[in-house]
Design a protein around this motif. Structure first.
Motif, PDB file in Angstrom:
ATOM      1  N   UNK A 106       1.011  -1.256  -0.030  1.00  0.00           N
ATOM      2  CA  UNK A 106      -0.030  -0.026  -0.106  1.00  0.00           C
ATOM      3  C   UNK A 106       0.864   1.274   0.029  1.00  0.00           C
ATOM      4  N   UNK A 107       0.127   2.318   0.254  1.00  0.00           N
ATOM      5  CA  UNK A 107       1.046   3.721   0.281  1.00  0.00           C
ATOM      6  C   UNK A 107       2.162   3.794   1.169  1.00  0.00           C
ATOM      7  N   UNK A 108       1.637   3.194   2.472  1.00  0.00           N
ATOM      8  CA  UNK A 108       2.716   3.220   3.627  1.00  0.00           C
ATOM      9  C   UNK A 108       3.904   2.725   3.387  1.00  0.00           C
ATOM     10  N   UNK A 146       6.415  12.974   3.550  1.00  0.00           N
ATOM     11  CA  UNK A 146       5.229  14.098   4.118  1.00  0.00           C
ATOM     12  C   UNK A 146       4.084  13.793   3.654  1.00  0.00           C
ATOM     13  N   UNK A 147       3.965  12.978   2.642  1.00  0.00           N
ATOM     14  CA  UNK A 147       2.264  12.661   2.197  1.00  0.00           C
ATOM     15  C   UNK A 147       1.638  11.729   3.348  1.00  0.00           C
ATOM     16  N   UNK A 168      -1.895   6.603  -5.280  1.00  0.00           N
ATOM     17  CA  UNK A 168      -1.973   7.231  -6.370  1.00  0.00           C
ATOM     18  C   UNK A 168      -0.892   8.798  -6.136  1.00  0.00           C
ATOM     19  N   UNK A 169      -1.464   9.310  -4.908  1.00  0.00           N
ATOM     20  CA  UNK A 169      -0.785  10.363  -4.442  1.00  0.00           C
ATOM     21  C   UNK A 169       0.714  10.437  -4.304  1.00  0.00           C
ATOM     22  N   UNK A 170       0.922   9.226  -3.557  1.00  0.00           N
ATOM     23  CA  UNK A 170       2.466   9.053  -3.180  1.00  0.00           C
ATOM     24  C   UNK A 170       3.312   8.777  -4.731  1.00  0.00           C
ATOM     25  N   UNK A 177       8.358  15.429  -7.438  1.00  0.00           N
ATOM     26  CA  UNK A 177       9.361  16.134  -6.959  1.00  0.00           C
ATOM     27  C   UNK A 177      10.769  15.441  -7.661  1.00  0.00           C
ATOM     28  N   UNK A 178      10.842  14.385  -8.232  1.00  0.00           N
ATOM     29  CA  UNK A 178      12.036  13.965  -8.958  1.00  0.00           C
ATOM     30  C   UNK A 178      12.107  14.863 -10.305  1.00  0.00           C
TER      31      UNK A 178
END
Length: 552
Positions: A106-108, A146-147, A168-170, A177-178
């Motif tokens: 998952x995102x984490x 930070x997300x 998706x946000x991650x 950012x890259x």
């Protein structure tokens, strides 16, 4: 829109990375000025990811994401090319360690993956400098961390705490950012500023993260990727190193095993005395007892190899003299795509030739397969070995072809019936990465069986067989033993066993020693017992098996 990453998503991402890097390879090579203007960063990243994808294709489609990520990382490490390839292998190792023992990520887990990737990549470089891919990667890790504090849009209070931002946000944050960090690299590294370019390795990372965005969201990444100017002259590309050390004319790389963390640390220190751009990194096996990749720029090639011998067992040693690196001639490749197939019977060989494949008949060695690959004069080649014992041979031939500039991937097939299934979905108009994935999935979805005659007395899972007995085999295991006089009955029994778990299409390759009428009897049997199943029969001509069956 994906909420989690699974093994299938990793496979699509890896294939998309290969496709995107293939398209951008020349542009990335052109801006490669640091630490050595050897013009190969894009090529090295592409070859490393092809090796990673090749390893991932050998993982079962239903595997956990941790297993798939580990295969991807190990394949990248084993096939790493150049300093950029070594760093990429450590990025993928970071993902593998963060996804370990997880069915999905998952995102984490992805945030943890980026943090671990940044740490491992920095540790892989003896003297990291600002303004490189390492700077870009660190910026990404800090931004995605930070997300964690941003709730997912529309999420119910208290719901999905472990996935607050959403996958998706991650990935979108990482890609954007890259791109922005890449634009800053000329301000951080004088060599880039003099040449008027951004960092080549960082540009490759942006390509890889854009592919991840597309995999997760289903849409192309919209990050504003900074443009670069074409270098002004050859002289300006030969910038001195920021460390002030002497330039070294050779790149030495090798894989290392039979070592441990302590000896690897000593090796790293000894290589630092012989040259620069030192990397000694592992696949993450506890205690350092697994596989390591070693990289150094030096003038003393022999000493760089000798210290490796003292530390363990070096193999796949590669030595490149930077001054000798030249681009492949455009006229080398006469076509874009080719499939090289191994066939063990005249009938099967004709089938594959009819599908447009380059066919090697019999049980070829590495040299013969390599000749077929290079002789195809194709830029992208897929090798279909059609036998378990030929897969390592095909991989060795593919590795040698890759080192000479071709893009080659082996689709592991254990039988010609799986090879036929792979060729049936091959589409030369499709993107190469997508096509390889489709072929591998079609082959893996085809169950295989065969009737063979026992050559000696042996103990099987179903009892002891004698020379001359007929063995019914499914997926390489003996499932029954039949009398030599009842070949037709054995064929019907085998197809019934294989269809007991389902199937809509049966492909039969009839061997040279099969009795007359076997195909007709098999067709009649299926008409009576499985009228819903479609049967396709071909004269395979093989001598090792009376009958080969494929069920889809």
């Amino acid at each position: 829109m994906l909420r989690v990453l699974d093994a299938a998503a990793l496979r699509r991402w890896a294939a998309a990375c290969v496709e995107a890097l293939d398209a951008d390879r020349e542009d990335i090579d052109r801006i490669n000025v640091y630490p050595v203007a050897d013009g190969d960063t894009g090529t090295n990243l592409l070859h490393t990811l092809r090796a990673a994808l090749d390893a991932l294709l050998r993982v079962e489609s239903g595997a956990e994401v941790g297993v798939a990520a580990a295969a991807l990382a190990r394949g990248a490490l084993a096939g790493a090319r150049g300093n950029s390839g070594v760093i990429l292998s450590q990025v993928l190792r970071g993902f593998a360690e963060a996804f370990r023992d997880r069915p999905t990520a998952d995102a984490a887990a992805l945030r943890s993956a980026f943090a671990r990737a940044a740490d491992l990549a920095h540790a892989a470089v003896a003297d990291p400098a600002p303004g490189t891919v390492l700077s870009v990667l660190r910026s990404v890790a800090e931004a995605v961390a930070e997300t964690d504090a941003v709730p997912e849009s529309g999420a119910a209070p208290g719901a999905g705490a472990e996935d607050a931002a959403g996958l998706a946000e991650v990935v979108v944050t990482a890609a954007r950012t890259a791109a922005h960090a890449l634009a800053e690299t000329p301000r951080q590294l004088a060599a880039l500023a003099r040449a008027g370019v951004v960092d080549a390795g960082g540009r490759g990372l942006v390509v890889i993260l854009d592919a991840l965005v597309a995999t997760v969201t289903g849409q192309a990444a919209r990050a504003d990727v900074p443009q670069h100017r074409v270098p002004r002259s050859a002289a300006v590309l030969h910038a001195e190193r920021e460390s002030g050390s002497t330039e070294f004319g050779y790149e030495v790389m090798y894989l290392l095993d039979r070592t441990d963390d302590a000896r690897a640390a000593c090796l790293r220190a000894e290589l630092a005395e012989l040259g620069d751009c030192v990397s000694v990194v592992s696949d993450g096996t506890p205690g350092g007892l697994g596989l390591w990749t070693v990289h150094v720029h030096t003038n003393d090639v022999g000493a760089a190899v000798e210290v490796g011998i003292e530390a363990g067992r070096p193999h796949r040693i590669t030595v490149v003299r930077f001054a000798d690196q030249v681009a492949a001639e455009p006229s080398r490749f006469a076509r874009d795509r080719a499939v090289v197939v191994v066939a063990d019977g005249a009938g099967a060989a004709e089938l594959f030739r009819g599908e447009g494949a380059v066919v090697v008949v019999g049980r070829p060695g590495v040299a013969e397969l390599l000749a077929a690959i290079t002789g195809s004069r194709a830029r992208h080649v897929v090798v279909v070995p059609n036998a378990d014992e030929l897969t390592p041979v095909a991989e060795q031939a593919a590795d040698q072809a890759v080192r000479s500039g071709q893009d080659v991937i082996v689709v592991p097939t254990a039988s010609p019936v799986q090879g036929l299934a792979a060729l049936a979905v091959h589409d030369a108009t499709r993107r190469p990465g997508d096509d390889v994935v489709a072929m591998a999935e079609a082959a893996a979805a085809t169950r295989r069986g065969e009737l063979v005659v026992a050559q000696r007395e042996a103990l099987t899972w179903v009892g002891r067989c004698q020379p001359g007995d007929v063995l019914g085999m499914a997926e390489g295991e003996v499932v029954f033993i039949a009398e030599p006089a009842d070949l037709v009955g054995a064929a019907c029994r085998l197809v019934d066993l294989m269809l007991s778990v389902g199937g809509e299409l049966v492909t039969a390759l009839v061997g040279a020693e099969a009795p007359g009428g076997l195909a007709a009897e098999l067709e009649e049997h299926l008409r009576r017992t499985h009228p819903e199943v479609e049967l396709t029969v071909y004269p395979g001509g093989q001598t090792e098996a009376i009958l080969r069956l494929g069920v889809e």
